[in-house]
Scaffold this motif. Structure first.
Motif, PDB file in Angstrom:
ATOM      1  N   GLU A 236      -2.807  -1.440  -7.766  1.00 20.34           N
ATOM      2  CA  GLU A 236      -4.173  -1.806  -8.093  1.00 20.34           C
ATOM      3  C   GLU A 236      -4.484  -3.209  -7.565  1.00 20.34           C
ATOM      4  OE1 GLU A 236      -6.521   0.022  -9.497  1.00 20.34           O
ATOM      5  OE2 GLU A 236      -5.161   1.736  -9.681  1.00 20.34           O
ATOM      6  N   LEU A 237      -5.724  -3.410  -7.183  1.00 14.85           N
ATOM      7  CA  LEU A 237      -6.147  -4.708  -6.660  1.00 14.85           C
ATOM      8  C   LEU A 237      -5.846  -5.831  -7.647  1.00 14.85           C
ATOM      9  CD1 LEU A 237      -7.636  -6.410  -4.527  1.00 14.85           C
ATOM     10  CD2 LEU A 237      -9.786  -5.791  -5.660  1.00 14.85           C
ATOM     11  N   SER A 238      -6.117  -5.587  -8.920  1.00 18.66           N
ATOM     12  CA  SER A 238      -5.962  -6.645  -9.923  1.00 18.66           C
ATOM     13  C   SER A 238      -4.525  -7.116 -10.073  1.00 18.66           C
ATOM     14  CB  SER A 238      -6.487  -6.165 -11.279  1.00 18.66           C
ATOM     15  OG  SER A 238      -5.772  -5.016 -11.706  1.00 18.66           O
ATOM     16  N   THR A 239      -3.574  -6.242  -9.743  1.00 22.97           N
ATOM     17  CA  THR A 239      -2.167  -6.624  -9.888  1.00 22.97           C
ATOM     18  C   THR A 239      -1.624  -7.317  -8.641  1.00 22.97           C
ATOM     19  OG1 THR A 239      -1.327  -4.499  -9.068  1.00 22.97           O
ATOM     20  CG2 THR A 239      -1.785  -4.662 -11.425  1.00 22.97           C
ATOM     21  N   LEU A 240      -2.319  -7.193  -7.514  1.00 19.05           N
ATOM     22  CA  LEU A 240      -1.802  -7.753  -6.263  1.00 19.05           C
ATOM     23  C   LEU A 240      -2.553  -8.974  -5.766  1.00 19.05           C
ATOM     24  CD1 LEU A 240      -0.840  -4.804  -3.871  1.00 19.05           C
ATOM     25  CD2 LEU A 240       0.628  -6.158  -5.357  1.00 19.05           C
ATOM     26  N   GLU A 241      -3.824  -9.113  -6.153  1.00 17.81           N
ATOM     27  CA  GLU A 241      -4.611 -10.200  -5.564  1.00 17.81           C
ATOM     28  C   GLU A 241      -4.030 -11.572  -5.896  1.00 17.81           C
ATOM     29  OE1 GLU A 241      -8.662 -10.373  -6.996  1.00 17.81           O
ATOM     30  OE2 GLU A 241      -8.057  -9.756  -8.998  1.00 17.81           O
ATOM     31  N   PRO A 242      -4.137 -12.518  -4.943  1.00 11.29           N
ATOM     32  CA  PRO A 242      -4.789 -12.376  -3.647  1.00 11.29           C
ATOM     33  C   PRO A 242      -3.927 -11.609  -2.651  1.00 11.29           C
ATOM     34  CG  PRO A 242      -3.839 -14.560  -3.831  1.00 11.29           C
ATOM     35  CD  PRO A 242      -3.633 -13.897  -5.157  1.00 11.29           C
ATOM     36  N   LEU A 243      -4.578 -10.786  -1.834  1.00  8.56           N
ATOM     37  CA  LEU A 243      -3.883 -10.067  -0.775  1.00  8.56           C
ATOM     38  C   LEU A 243      -3.675 -10.995   0.416  1.00  8.56           C
ATOM     39  CD1 LEU A 243      -5.861  -6.687  -0.823  1.00  8.56           C
ATOM     40  CD2 LEU A 243      -3.937  -7.406  -2.245  1.00  8.56           C
ATOM     41  N   ASP A 244      -2.656 -10.701   1.201  1.00 10.03           N
ATOM     42  CA  ASP A 244      -2.403 -11.514   2.394  1.00 10.03           C
ATOM     43  C   ASP A 244      -3.460 -11.255   3.458  1.00 10.03           C
ATOM     44  OD1 ASP A 244       0.207 -12.894   1.769  1.00 10.03           O
ATOM     45  OD2 ASP A 244       0.753 -10.806   1.390  1.00 10.03           O
ATOM     46  N   LEU A 245      -3.789  -9.996   3.660  1.00 11.34           N
ATOM     47  CA  LEU A 245      -4.830  -9.670   4.630  1.00 11.34           C
ATOM     48  C   LEU A 245      -5.342  -8.264   4.386  1.00 11.34           C
ATOM     49  CD1 LEU A 245      -3.575  -7.589   7.005  1.00 11.34           C
ATOM     50  CD2 LEU A 245      -2.446  -9.674   7.710  1.00 11.34           C
TER      51      LEU A 245
ATOM     52  N   GLU B  18     -14.697  -1.829  -0.096  1.00 10.99           N
ATOM     53  CA  GLU B  18     -14.293  -2.623   1.064  1.00 10.99           C
ATOM     54  C   GLU B  18     -14.561  -4.106   0.830  1.00 10.99           C
ATOM     55  OE1 GLU B  18     -14.902   0.564   4.729  1.00 10.99           O
ATOM     56  OE2 GLU B  18     -16.607  -0.616   4.044  1.00 10.99           O
ATOM     57  N   LYS B  19     -15.734  -4.415   0.252  1.00 10.56           N
ATOM     58  CA  LYS B  19     -16.065  -5.819   0.019  1.00 10.56           C
ATOM     59  C   LYS B  19     -15.220  -6.405  -1.100  1.00 10.56           C
ATOM     60  CE  LYS B  19     -20.222  -7.347   0.945  1.00 10.56           C
ATOM     61  NZ  LYS B  19     -21.669  -7.733   0.893  1.00 10.56           N
ATOM     62  N   MET B  20     -14.945  -5.623  -2.134  1.00 10.83           N
ATOM     63  CA  MET B  20     -14.081  -6.088  -3.221  1.00 10.83           C
ATOM     64  C   MET B  20     -12.702  -6.481  -2.689  1.00 10.83           C
ATOM     65  SD  MET B  20     -15.175  -6.021  -6.524  1.00 10.83           S
ATOM     66  CE  MET B  20     -13.795  -5.491  -7.540  1.00 10.83           C
ATOM     67  N   VAL B  21     -12.126  -5.606  -1.865  1.00 13.07           N
ATOM     68  CA  VAL B  21     -10.783  -5.855  -1.343  1.00 13.07           C
ATOM     69  C   VAL B  21     -10.801  -7.016  -0.351  1.00 13.07           C
ATOM     70  CG1 VAL B  21      -8.898  -4.855   0.004  1.00 13.07           C
ATOM     71  CG2 VAL B  21     -10.017  -3.496  -1.770  1.00 13.07           C
ATOM     72  N   ALA B  22     -11.814  -7.057   0.507  1.00  9.24           N
ATOM     73  CA  ALA B  22     -11.916  -8.152   1.480  1.00  9.24           C
ATOM     74  C   ALA B  22     -12.056  -9.498   0.785  1.00  9.24           C
ATOM     75  CB  ALA B  22     -13.091  -7.913   2.421  1.00  9.24           C
ATOM     76  N   ALA B  23     -12.851  -9.535  -0.282  1.00 11.78           N
ATOM     77  CA  ALA B  23     -13.076 -10.788  -1.006  1.00 11.78           C
ATOM     78  C   ALA B  23     -11.805 -11.286  -1.684  1.00 11.78           C
ATOM     79  CB  ALA B  23     -14.180 -10.605  -2.036  1.00 11.78           C
ATOM     80  N   ALA B  24     -10.892 -10.372  -1.977  1.00  6.61           N
ATOM     81  CA  ALA B  24      -9.639 -10.741  -2.637  1.00  6.61           C
ATOM     82  C   ALA B  24      -8.516 -11.003  -1.642  1.00  6.61           C
ATOM     83  CB  ALA B  24      -9.216  -9.631  -3.601  1.00  6.61           C
ATOM     84  N   SER B  25      -8.856 -11.087  -0.356  1.00  6.20           N
ATOM     85  CA  SER B  25      -7.855 -11.252   0.700  1.00  6.20           C
ATOM     86  C   SER B  25      -7.936 -12.639   1.329  1.00  6.20           C
ATOM     87  CB  SER B  25      -8.056 -10.193   1.794  1.00  6.20           C
ATOM     88  OG  SER B  25      -8.004  -8.893   1.252  1.00  6.20           O
ATOM     89  N   ARG B  26      -6.799 -13.165   1.692  1.00  3.15           N
ATOM     90  CA  ARG B  26      -6.776 -14.456   2.383  1.00  3.15           C
ATOM     91  C   ARG B  26      -7.363 -14.340   3.784  1.00  3.15           C
ATOM     92  NH1 ARG B  26      -1.477 -14.657  -0.216  1.00  3.15           N
ATOM     93  NH2 ARG B  26      -1.506 -16.224  -1.872  1.00  3.15           N
TER      94      ARG B  26
END
Length: 236
Positions: A68-77, A102-110
């Protein structure tokens, strides 16, 4: 030469073991995910966050571990596609309907790496309509408010299977509203060529009933662009 495949695979080759990676959606991002699956079999060790149910199923099939996004953020890319890319690496996305995730995941990425063929690079955004995700309740009223921002919004439709009780379609080829993975509708909005994408994004997002727009402003750091002459990278 499959330019989408070329761009997607080149971006996937930038991923390193130990990374937390956003997995994009669409015909070019598909090839990036496919290449990551291949690299996993060669020893690459990553964890992914999919931006759609379709990408999630593809990643599971390829054996890419997901979280899940919440457990991994911030993502590397994150590696994702685009419908249009301007020289500032501002984007229109959402042709496939996955723009919110897509925007949620992108916003949580370096870092957001965009993959595309050369036809997606434009001087000014707007030849491609701007997808706007809206809640189904009162969507007609929301569409009127979006239209007042200067566009002609059209509800995105899909052909439904015959006898589909959920959509009410009773004949082959009957159309019903396209429904996103989040249970919302998409308005495809023709603003013409856009003078100020950042201002327009803020204006649309302020409208009651709008969930998110397909304008991705200031989010991408790198674009991998494939052409018949080869692959080039654009940076912001």
């Amino acid at each position: 030469m499959d330019l989408k495949k070329l761009a997607g695979e080149q971006a996937a080759n930038m991923v390193e073991s130990g990374m937390k990676v956003g997995l994009g959606t669409g015909s070019t991002a598909y090839w990036a995910v496919m290449r990551l699956g291949e690299r996993m079999r060669e020893g690459l060790d990553i964890v992914g966050v999919p931006t759609s149910e379709a990408t999630k199923q593809l990643a599971i099939k390829l054996g890419i571990p997901l979280a899940e996004l919440s457990t991994l953020e911030p993502l590397d890319l994150t590696i994702d596609g685009a419908d249009e890319i301007n020289p500032d690496l501002n984007l229109i996305k959402g042709g496939g309907g996955a723009l919110f995730r897509e925007k949620m995941v992108a916003a949580a990425s370096r870092k957001l790496i965009v993959v595309a063929d050369e036809s997606k690079v434009v001087e000014r955004l707007g030849a491609f309509t701007v997808p706007v995700e809206v809640v189904p309740y009162g969507w007609e009223s929301t569409a009127k408010r979006v239209a007042a921002a200067g566009c002609v919004p059209k509800l995105r439709l899909v052909k439904a299977a015959a006898g589909n009780a959920d959509t009410g379609a009773g004949a082959p080829g009957a159309e019903s509203a396209f429904v996103t993975d989040n249970g919302n509708y998409i308005l495809d909005c023709d603003f013409g060529l856009i003078e100020d994408p950042e201002r327009l994004e803020a204006q649309i997002n302020a409208i009651l009933g709008v969930v998110e727009t397909g304008l991705f402003i200031g989010m991408a750091e790198l674009a991998v662009i494939a052409a018949q002459s080869g692959v080039r990278t654009l940076t912001r």
